[in-house]
Design an enzyme around this catalytic site. Structure first.
Site, PDB file in Angstrom:
ATOM      1  N   HIS A 118       0.919  -1.317   0.089  1.00 35.98           N
ATOM      2  CA  HIS A 118      -0.003  -0.224   0.114  1.00 35.98           C
ATOM      3  C   HIS A 118       1.188   0.697   0.217  1.00 35.98           C
ATOM      4  O   HIS A 118       1.674   1.825   1.150  1.00 35.98           O
ATOM      5  CB  HIS A 118      -0.848  -0.184   1.350  1.00 35.98           C
ATOM      6  N   GLU A 119       1.076   1.863  -0.954  1.00 35.66           N
ATOM      7  CA  GLU A 119       1.421   2.708  -0.913  1.00 35.66           C
ATOM      8  C   GLU A 119       0.584   4.200  -1.157  1.00 35.66           C
ATOM      9  O   GLU A 119      -0.264   4.016  -2.228  1.00 35.66           O
ATOM     10  CB  GLU A 119       2.542   3.291  -2.482  1.00 35.66           C
ATOM     11  N   GLU A 170      11.139   0.543   7.882  1.00 36.98           N
ATOM     12  CA  GLU A 170      12.248   1.367   7.279  1.00 36.98           C
ATOM     13  C   GLU A 170      12.613   2.641   7.790  1.00 36.98           C
ATOM     14  O   GLU A 170      13.861   2.198   9.385  1.00 36.98           O
ATOM     15  CB  GLU A 170      11.675   2.322   6.365  1.00 36.98           C
ATOM     16  N   GLU A 183      17.504   0.292  -1.318  1.00 36.76           N
ATOM     17  CA  GLU A 183      17.083   1.325  -2.514  1.00 36.76           C
ATOM     18  C   GLU A 183      18.699   2.379  -2.837  1.00 36.76           C
ATOM     19  O   GLU A 183      18.446   2.942  -3.942  1.00 36.76           O
ATOM     20  CB  GLU A 183      15.701   1.728  -2.989  1.00 36.76           C
TER      21      GLU A 183
END
Length: 708
Positions: free
Chosen positions: A416-417, A504, A510
């Site tokens: 879910h962004e 996070e 990334e």
């Protein structure tokens, strides 16, 4: 669980004592390593000091509050009562770095009251452990004061020397900064702006985010943080370089003059100081989780710690994209039949990951870019209403994928962004979690990239603290565990809400894919282990085998050796650990892949074998249920030689081990893929000399031999 509780009431409860003639109130930790002293000065200002092994660690440090709807509370106070009690229990983690957690402390409860006409009451509670302290403020129910609008909390931490400090700027929106290593007197957080493209907040104060770790000249280690952050604002620490002092600065809002709004009665989060004679002791401390309330949601056996693969890294390499390729026609976004050939979350691609996971002892597959909205969220100032958390793209057959995964014994991890559009997500939470429950999905990775909507709020203010915590509570009702990205920092709430599994809250893997300039240097993770990881589990996404990835991005690389990527599965703790690289890169390297197949994710106990903040660290963990051990060690840009003793292994038990270590020519930049793999026989009397290359590491799987 064993609990001991008793109370000692100090002389006449100090009732009616003159504020000018109070005796110092003292409370020590169970083994008397740590001592807290509390008093008020001649003007009625409350203050405390902290000693460790009889040496002053925190000198006279004052406490107080400033309000927008009332006069400040920082003087004209007297001590009404002071009670000391003791507590001793052992509780069990449903998942974690260990099963049994010892929670033993002595507690000091101070009741204060103003001597002025308002006669407001404020309590201060200290819990003193052998590995540090936690203290919080309690605003009791009282006549004439129903609501506190806190403009600022004035909590001081007055240091006694100029410590070497490992810190990131006190950003109100992100924690994704590189750590700086400076003396305390040289901290300059205002100028540290690493990447303003990621919704970074301009830092108006010379302040740092927590956890912040300090190392003294004689080896004393301190870490400052907070525990049980609920319905309050994130605390950053303002830096007084001249006086060697931290002072709390709460994250605010552009929409209100106050930073915290609470109805009485309420408690603040715990302000914490972990204290250790060496760096490993910081990691082994359970102070943060112990300062949280016990499990409130009951049985969580529906969540299983697991490794996972997924549709994610390929987007950062630009091999594929999150969006499907819908187009705008007459002002509306529609599917024109021109499907984006680079879309990653297709039915067939996800089934590839399911097959690979099922074959390699990997329990889950993360799917990013499956749902509509990805074309519209970047660059649109009004992101509300963009994402739909129940509607898949046309090339992603939700039913087929979930059925296929179930047949293979693999769980799909939902994504879910939210694009930080909080109202949209809040409105859809029930439907989104219900969809997951219907299809047997128990884990969601949530994201909050971008400036928070509504305008004027910050990721780390009270509004968002409540949003993040509310999402976890609601998810629990649907048997969903939350792995939050762009989150509020971890403060040990995983004890109270065990479905808050990971997050996070740091510069992740990334960043290595974006460019060499923005990548994480070799010193990053040996620092993270002693800073961010003290707060709680980290979803760092290790396991990149194609270190240079020249096929996709010649200008980028991962700044570690391959052996270190394996070691991270042990060193950087999370109950969900991603095998983040592409399938083809794993299939081309079956020997190192074996370690990912073997390594555990849920632990009976953990021990830190060695380490120095920012330099290197080695951790051993015993897998729950099997008795197998796994060891990981990492270093920074400097090579290091270590001697490992295996006295942590079970007595009278033989083990067969596989060692994955840097080759003789390994180097994080020049030769990152040089790796050696060898088999060993070990027992608890064994020892091993091992050399870690620059930016390197080692991983060791230690399996019990069957009894003959």
């Amino acid at each position: 669980m064993k609990i001991k509780l008793f109370t000692l009431v100090l002389i006449a409860s100090l009732l009616g004592c003159s504020e000018n003639n109070n005796e110092m109130i003292e409370v020590s930790s169970p083994e008397s390593k740590v001592k807290v002293e509390f008093n008020i000065n001649d003007t009625g200002q409350p203050y405390y000091t902290v000693k460790y092994n009889n040496g002053v660690v925190i000198d006279t440090s004052y406490l107080g509050f400033e309000f927008t709807n009332s006069e400040a509370i920082d003087s004209n106070l007297k001590i009404m009562t002071a009670d000391i009690s003791s507590f001793d229990e052992t509780w069990q983690m449903p998942w974690g770095e260990q099963i049994d957690v010892k929670n033993k402390y002595n507690q000091l409860d101070i009741k204060l009251q103003e001597t002025t006409d308002l006669k407001r009451q404020l309590n201060v509670v200290f819990r003193v452990y052998d590995d540090g302290i936690g203290f919080r403020y309690e605003f009791p129910e009282q006549e004439g004061w129903a609501e506190a609008l806190i403009k600022e909390e004035h909590t001081e931490f007055n240091l006694t020397e100029d410590y070497k400090t490992f810190w990131i700027p006190g950003d109100w929106d992100i924690y994704e900064h590189l750590y700086s290593e400076t003396m305390f007197s040289e901290i300059d957080a205002i100028s540290k702006r690493d990447h303003p493209n990621l919704a970074q907040t301009y830092i108006p104060n010379n302040a740092v985010n927590t956890p912040t770790t300090l190392v003294g000249e004689k080896g004393l280690h301190l870490s400052f943080h907070e525990a049980s952050l609920v319905d309050y604002s994130d605390m950053t620490l303002g830096v007084d370089k001249e006086n060697l002092k931290f002072k709390s600065i709460l994250v605010g809002s552009e929409n209100t003059e106050y930073k915290v709004k609470r109805s009485l009665p309420f408690n603040t989060p715990w302000r914490t100081i972990q204290i250790s004679e060496d760096a490993p002791g910081l990691i082994e401390s359970n102070l943060i989780v112990n300062l949280n309330e016990p499990n409130k949601i009951g049985d969580v056996s529906w969540f299983k710690p697991m490794k996972y693969t997924g549709v994610w890294w390929e987007m950062h390499l630009n091999k594929s994209s999150w969006d499907y390729g819908m187009e705008q026609v007459d002002g509306k976004w529609v599917d024109t039949g021109k499907a984006h050939e680079r879309h990653g979350a297709t039915t067939e691609n996800v089934k590839r990951f399911i097959d690979f996971s099922a074959k390699n002892n990997i329990g889950g597959v993360l799917v990013e870019g499956w749902n509509t909205g990805w074309e519209r969220w970047i660059g649109f100032p009004d992101r509300e209403g963009v994402f739909d958390f129940v509607t898949p793209y046309p090339d992603y057959d939700f039913e087929e994928v979930t059925n296929y995964a179930r047949e293979k014994g693999v769980e799909i991890i939902m994504h879910h962004e939210t694009s930080a559009a909080t109202e949209t997500y809040t409105k859809q939470m029930d439907a989104a979690y219900a969809l997951m429950q219907k299809y047997g999905m128990h884990t969601v990775k949530s994201g909050y990239v971008g400036k928070i909507l509504p305008d004027g709020e910050y990721h780390h203010g009270q509004y968002m603290v409540n949003h993040y915590n509310n999402a976890v509570e609601k998810a629990a009702k649907y048997q969903v565990a939350v792995n939050a990205h762009e989150p509020i920092k971890a403060t040990g709430l995983r004890r109270t809400y065990p479905n808050a599994i990971s997050r996070e809250g740091l510069r992740g893997q990334e960043f290595n894919a974006w460019s060499i300039e923005k990548g994480n240097p070799p010193s990053h993770l040996p620092t993270v282990a002693f800073t961010r990881m003290l707060a709680g589990p980290i979803d760092f996404t290790p396991g990149i085998f194609n270190i240079k990835f020249d096929e996709y991005k010649e200008e980028s690389q991962v700044n570690t050796t391959l052996a270190q990527q394996l070691a991270l599965y042990v060193v950087i703790y999370s109950p969900v650990q991603m095998a983040a690289d592409l399938i083809e890169h794993y299939e081309a390297n079956p020997e190192p892949l074996q370690f990912i197949k073997d390594v555990g994710v849920d632990w009976e106990k953990s021990t830190v074998l060695n380490g120095e903040v920012g330099d290197y660290v080695t951790i051993a963990r015993k897998e729950k249920g099997t008795g197998n051990w796994f060891v990981g060690g990492i270093t920074d840009e400097n090579s290091v030689s270590l001697k490992l003793d295996f006295d942590f292994l079970d007595k009278n038990q033989d083990y067969e081990a596989i060692l994955y270590k840097d080759g003789p020519n390994a180097h994080w930049d020049n030769n990152p893929l040089d790796i050696m793999i060898e088999k060993l026989d070990l027992n608890n009397k064994s020892s091993l000399d091992i050399k870690l290359a620059e930016g390197g590491g080692f991983a060791l799987s230690i399996m019990k031999k069957a009894s003959e």
